[in-house]
Enzyme design. Structure first.
Site, PDB file in Angstrom:
ATOM      1  N   CYS A  57       0.850  -1.183   0.000  1.00  0.00           N
ATOM      2  CA  CYS A  57       0.000   0.000   0.000  1.00  0.00           C
ATOM      3  C   CYS A  57       0.889   1.236   0.000  1.00  0.00           C
ATOM      4  O   CYS A  57       2.023   1.187   0.480  1.00  0.00           O
ATOM      5  CB  CYS A  57      -0.875  -0.044   1.267  1.00  0.00           C
ATOM      6  SG  CYS A  57      -1.877   1.413   1.563  1.00  0.00           S
ATOM      7  N   GLY A  58       0.362   2.320  -0.491  1.00  0.00           N
ATOM      8  CA  GLY A  58       1.102   3.576  -0.416  1.00  0.00           C
ATOM      9  C   GLY A  58       1.380   3.998   1.015  1.00  0.00           C
ATOM     10  O   GLY A  58       2.325   4.739   1.282  1.00  0.00           O
TER      11      GLY A  58
END
Length: 185
Positions: A58-59
């Site tokens: 995930c970012g």
């Protein structure tokens, strides 16, 4: 099935059948660790908890670094971070518990307690997250990976922070320090 495993399964089933509003505090839950053992959250009674749904791809994944820094800074004062991998958002946590643990320790040197992957939103939501949402001041669903719930020394939700809010954000630090300064009732 051993007697201990049978009792653990019974306790988990009993909690799953309980409505979130009926559960008095986080200590009612018994969660499966990332190593496959059941741990009662009552083991953290008197501690301040930061409960976070995590993901490896995930970012927001670099927040593991900030979470680990928080844990190191405040663990001797009573803070425990509890990481709960979840795969509801963009399928960003597809791995097994073993793969997740290897990723977290290998890439971010995570030393805070990590738990088995659970559902934090939608169909099959884990009772722990139903309870957290019911007890938070903002009851909307968890919006993405790395949402944070602050739980006070008495096992009650004391705050909720957006996934975009960094673990070392001044608002998070102030809330943690405020809760750490309080004595359990």
């Amino acid at each position: 099935m051993s007697a201990v495993a049978l009792l653990s399964a019974f306790a988990v089933t009993a909690i799953q059948q309980t409505k979130p509003m009926e559960v008095q505090n986080i200590y009612a839950f018994k969660m499966k660790t990332i190593d496959g053992k059941y741990q009662p959250l009552v083991d953290y009674k008197g501690k301040v908890l930061l409960v976070v749904n995590t993901a490896s791809f995930c970012g927001n994944t670099p927040q593991y670094e900030g979470l680990e820094a928080l844990y190191k800074k405040y663990k001797d004062k009573g803070l425990v971070i509890l990481g709960f991998p979840a795969n509801e958002f963009g399928q960003q946590e597809p791995g097994t518990d073993t793969e997740i643990k290897t990723f977290c320790t290998g890439n971010y040197h995570v030393d805070f307690p990590m738990y088995s992957k659970i559902v934090v939103k939608g169909e099959g939501i884990h009772p722990l997250y139903s309870w957290l949402l019911a007890k938070a001041t903002r009851h909307e669903d968890v919006e993405w990976n790395f949402a944070k719930f602050l739980v006070n020394r008495n096992g009650q939700v004391a705050g909720r922070f957006s996934p975009k809010t960094q673990p070392t954000d001044p608002k998070v630090l102030e809330a943690i320090e405020t809760e750490l300064a309080k004595k359990p009732e």
